[in-house]
Design a protein around this motif. Structure first.
Motif, PDB file in Angstrom:
ATOM      1  N   PHE A 269       0.859  -1.179   0.000  1.00  0.00           N
ATOM      2  CA  PHE A 269       0.000   0.000   0.000  1.00  0.00           C
ATOM      3  C   PHE A 269       0.893   1.225   0.000  1.00  0.00           C
ATOM      4  CE2 PHE A 269      -2.114  -3.377   2.320  1.00  0.00           C
ATOM      5  CZ  PHE A 269      -3.349  -3.432   1.711  1.00  0.00           C
TER       6      PHE A 269
ATOM      7  N   VAL B  49       3.159   1.969  -8.625  1.00  0.00           N
ATOM      8  CA  VAL B  49       2.102   2.124  -7.628  1.00  0.00           C
ATOM      9  C   VAL B  49       2.272   3.495  -6.987  1.00  0.00           C
ATOM     10  CG1 VAL B  49       1.005   1.104  -5.598  1.00  0.00           C
ATOM     11  CG2 VAL B  49       2.213  -0.364  -7.226  1.00  0.00           C
ATOM     12  N   ARG B  50       1.212   4.288  -7.018  1.00  0.00           N
ATOM     13  CA  ARG B  50       1.244   5.657  -6.492  1.00  0.00           C
ATOM     14  C   ARG B  50       0.388   5.770  -5.237  1.00  0.00           C
ATOM     15  NH1 ARG B  50       3.461   8.995 -10.232  1.00  0.00           N
ATOM     16  NH2 ARG B  50       3.777   8.087 -12.283  1.00  0.00           N
TER      17      ARG B  50
ATOM     18  N   GLY C 190      -2.288   6.052  -2.575  1.00  0.00           N
ATOM     19  CA  GLY C 190      -3.681   5.634  -2.612  1.00  0.00           C
ATOM     20  C   GLY C 190      -3.907   4.346  -3.375  1.00  0.00           C
ATOM     21  N   GLU C 191      -2.870   3.768  -3.957  1.00  0.00           N
ATOM     22  CA  GLU C 191      -3.000   2.527  -4.714  1.00  0.00           C
ATOM     23  C   GLU C 191      -2.353   1.377  -3.947  1.00  0.00           C
ATOM     24  OE1 GLU C 191      -2.898   4.490  -9.193  1.00  0.00           O
ATOM     25  OE2 GLU C 191      -1.106   3.483  -8.456  1.00  0.00           O
ATOM     26  N   ALA C 192      -2.722   0.156  -4.340  1.00  0.00           N
ATOM     27  CA  ALA C 192      -2.167  -1.043  -3.716  1.00  0.00           C
ATOM     28  C   ALA C 192      -1.796  -2.040  -4.804  1.00  0.00           C
ATOM     29  CB  ALA C 192      -3.175  -1.655  -2.763  1.00  0.00           C
ATOM     30  N   LEU C 193      -0.872  -2.931  -4.477  1.00  0.00           N
ATOM     31  CA  LEU C 193      -0.470  -4.000  -5.381  1.00  0.00           C
ATOM     32  C   LEU C 193      -0.520  -5.310  -4.614  1.00  0.00           C
ATOM     33  CD1 LEU C 193       0.856  -5.033  -8.081  1.00  0.00           C
ATOM     34  CD2 LEU C 193       3.039  -4.745  -6.913  1.00  0.00           C
TER      35      LEU C 193
ATOM     36  N   ASP D 130       7.142  11.635  -5.100  1.00  0.00           N
ATOM     37  CA  ASP D 130       6.180  11.936  -6.153  1.00  0.00           C
ATOM     38  C   ASP D 130       6.481  13.294  -6.775  1.00  0.00           C
ATOM     39  OD1 ASP D 130       5.147  13.867  -4.406  1.00  0.00           O
ATOM     40  OD2 ASP D 130       3.401  12.669  -3.852  1.00  0.00           O
TER      41      ASP D 130
END
Length: 118
Positions: A5, A74-75, A77-80, A95
């Motif tokens: 996350f 992955v930025r 607020g994103e998840a992998l 960023d």
């Protein structure tokens, strides 16, 4: 199994499926860790571990024959989700607004039974 996350910043993953491990040129290296003074401390007695000489910023040609690894960014607020046994190299960056990379990595166990490959 892994969940990544990203809270701020950017993480970039280079991914290969478990079937492509032969492409990484694994070799033996002495087990070691850095002490608090950042001095490399090799274990005594000597113990060898498998090591991959490829780094996240390696060119695609470093991965040997076959298609280049998948690159996923992955930025905030994103998840992998990264399945167990997938090979990965990770780099991170601030960023566009200069926020440093802060992320949460959650590992959890997988059931390695006879049905795993299916």
């Amino acid at each position: 199994e892994h969940l990544y996350f990203v809270v701020t910043g950017i993480k970039t993953f280079m991914l290969l499926p478990p079937t492509d491990s032969f492409r990484l040129g694994m070799r033996s290296a002495p087990a070691a860790r850095y002490d608090r003074g950042l001095k490399l401390d090799v274990e005594d007695p000597l113990r060898l571990v498998r090591w991959c000489p490829i780094y996240p910023n390696s060119p695609p040609s470093a991965y040997g024959p076959g298609p280049p690894p998948m690159q996923v960014t992955v930025r905030a607020g994103e998840a992998l989700y990264l399945p167990a046994m997938w090979l990965h190299a990770v780099s991170q960056a601030s960023d566009e607004d200069g926020h440093p990379c802060i992320a949460i990595n959650y590992w959890y166990g997988m059931d390695m039974c006879h049905t795993y490959p299916y």
